[in-house]
Design a protein around this motif. Structure first.
Motif, mmCIF file in Angstrom:
data_model
loop_
_atom_site.group_PDB
_atom_site.id
_atom_site.type_symbol
_atom_site.label_atom_id
_atom_site.label_comp_id
_atom_site.label_asym_id
_atom_site.label_seq_id
_atom_site.Cartn_x
_atom_site.Cartn_y
_atom_site.Cartn_z
ATOM 1 N N THR A 82 1.095 -1.521 0.229
ATOM 2 C CA THR A 82 0.245 0.185 0.067
ATOM 3 C C THR A 82 0.895 1.329 0.007
ATOM 4 O O THR A 82 0.447 2.446 -0.617
ATOM 5 C CB THR A 82 -1.355 0.126 1.349
ATOM 6 N N GLN A 137 -6.497 -0.176 -4.847
ATOM 7 C CA GLN A 137 -6.803 0.728 -3.843
ATOM 8 C C GLN A 137 -8.307 0.437 -3.345
ATOM 9 O O GLN A 137 -8.342 0.952 -2.794
ATOM 10 C CB GLN A 137 -6.594 1.800 -5.159
ATOM 11 N N GLU A 154 -4.564 5.028 3.828
ATOM 12 C CA GLU A 154 -4.741 5.540 2.621
ATOM 13 C C GLU A 154 -5.659 6.927 3.688
ATOM 14 O O GLU A 154 -5.331 7.281 3.627
ATOM 15 C CB GLU A 154 -5.668 5.190 2.041
#
Length: 415
Positions: free
Chosen positions: A39, A344, A353
């Motif tokens: 990530t 994502q 995120e």
């Protein structure tokens, strides 16, 4: 508009969830190339992350880790910059290497902590005291006292307990909260016995299966019950005998399966009480078709709901593995049509995120850390009851008694 600077990140921990590497090669779980590292590499490609570091205890592991990442990430996805500083350097062994790594950071940088449970508090405090933002895996800490200390310390930095629930189950949470007063919650989460080989170094010594797995479902339940009910008493029970036998040979204190039964009291109605039952095991069958078998049931005064978190995607049958159920919502590892990483939207990715976005916003002066307490996100303040329940469960097992939870001024305490 304020300029959102790229975030420098130190990854604390080099194991399965960070890199997908376990010491004997790639993990055999559903995290074969990890989550945190992948990530962060991708968010650097997308312009949100700048410098990366990774710290463990043994520097001698890094050549194999770098080779693993080069082959399984760099060799699979386009435009992935896999460079990172590693600590400790060379072949040295240093349990306090995180201090050397953090000392090279500046206020406003961030760390992501996926290390053994007993180390979370010390690492998080060391970073917070230096103005570093912290994302720490569940359980954030093992002791309620330590959790309260972190709440008091994290006034000017983002301190979040890593949680997939906010991205994966926000709709389920809204539906559960619409069912009125809370009545009953029942959760089951297990992993195969092979995990005892992966975790033998700490299983039963530094932590237990309730901290490791039930922390997720307790976190979901506490999140749903914000402003509805509070926990008041915990009673724990455990099954034993498998983890301590051949071929696993874990320490005698290792439980196989732990159940916590929690009494909940409505905040608004003195007559409404609820019960939560949270069970976790790492002695499930080896070929169950899923790595983590997990489901939960919620009942309120106006209805109920059932979530099967193990069978929510598709199943594949092969000669080698038999039938396997895959979870497409967690991490998507297959590349996009252009050859880039395409995961994502997975909730493992999204939870990291969101933390990075929040830290960058705080650094730019657009928001303050306390703003996120009001959003229902898994900040250190919003996750305190998860720690209270887990800590009470451990005391209940060790002392063979019920353990109370109460509000003591502005803090929570056990009795």
């Amino acid at each position: 508009m304020a300029n959102l600077q790229k975030l420098n990140i130190l990854m604390c921990g080099t194991g399965e969830y960070t890199t997908g590497w376990t010491g004997g090669g790639a993990s055999k779980s559903d995290k074969k190339i990890g989550v945190v590292g992948l990530t962060c590499f991708d968010l650097r490609r997308l312009g949100k992350v700048d410098k990366l570091g990774m710290v463990g205890v043994s520097g001698g592991k890094f050549p194999a880790i770098r080779q693993h990442l080069d082959e399984n990430i760099g060799g699979v996805y386009k435009d992935m910059d896999l460079t990172f500083d590693s600590y400790p350097e060379g072949d040295t062994v240093n349990p306090k290497a995180y201090r050397d790594a953090i000392d090279k950071m500046k206020a406003g940088d961030a760390i992501i902590v996926f290390t053994p449970d007993p180390t979370h508090f010390e690492i998080s405090m060391y970073a917070i005291e230096r103005g570093i933002h912290v994302l720490v895996t569940k359980p954030a800490v093992k002791l309620l006292e330590d959790h309260n200390t972190l709440i008091a310390a994290a006034r000017s930095t983002m301190l979040s307990a890593s949680s997939n629930t906010t991205s994966a189950y926000s709709d389920a949470r809204a539906k559960a909260k619409a069912l009125g007063e809370f009545n009953f919650f029942n959760a089951w989460m297990s992993q195969p016995k092979s995990q005892l080989e992966t975790f033998r170094a700490w299983a039963g010594k530094d932590s237990d299966i309730s901290y490791y797995l039930s922390s997720h479902h307790i976190d979901i339940c506490c999140w749903i019950l914000q402003d509805i009910a509070i926990p008041t008493r915990v009673v724990a029970s455990a099954a034993t005998g498998i983890a301590t036998s051949e071929p696993y040979n874990c320490v005698p204190e290792t439980e196989d399966t732990i159940t916590l039964m929690v009494d909940w009291q409505s905040i608004k109605s003195p007559t409404h009480k609820g019960t939560g039952v949270y069970t976790a095991s790492w002695t499930a069958p080896l070929k169950a078709g899923v790595h983590s078998a997990q489901h939960w049931y919620y009942m309120g005064e106006k209805g109920d709901m059932t979530l099967d978190q193990a069978h929510r995607g598709y199943d594949v049958t092969t000669d080698e593995n038999g039938k396997m159920w895959y979870n497409p919502f967690y991490m998507k590892y297959s590349p996009s049509e252009s050859g880039h990483f395409d995961g994502q939207r997975g909730y493992g990715y999204v939870s990291i995120e969101k933390f990075i976005d929040a830290a960058r916003s705080v650094n730019a002066g657009l928001t303050k850390p306390e703003d996120y307490d009001r959003h229902g996100l898994p900040t250190i303040l919003n996750t305190v009851l998860t720690t209270a329940i887990l800590n009470a469960g451990r005391i209940s097992l060790d002392e063979k008694r019920p353990v109370g939870i109460k509000k003591d001024g502005d803090s929570w305490a056990l009795e």
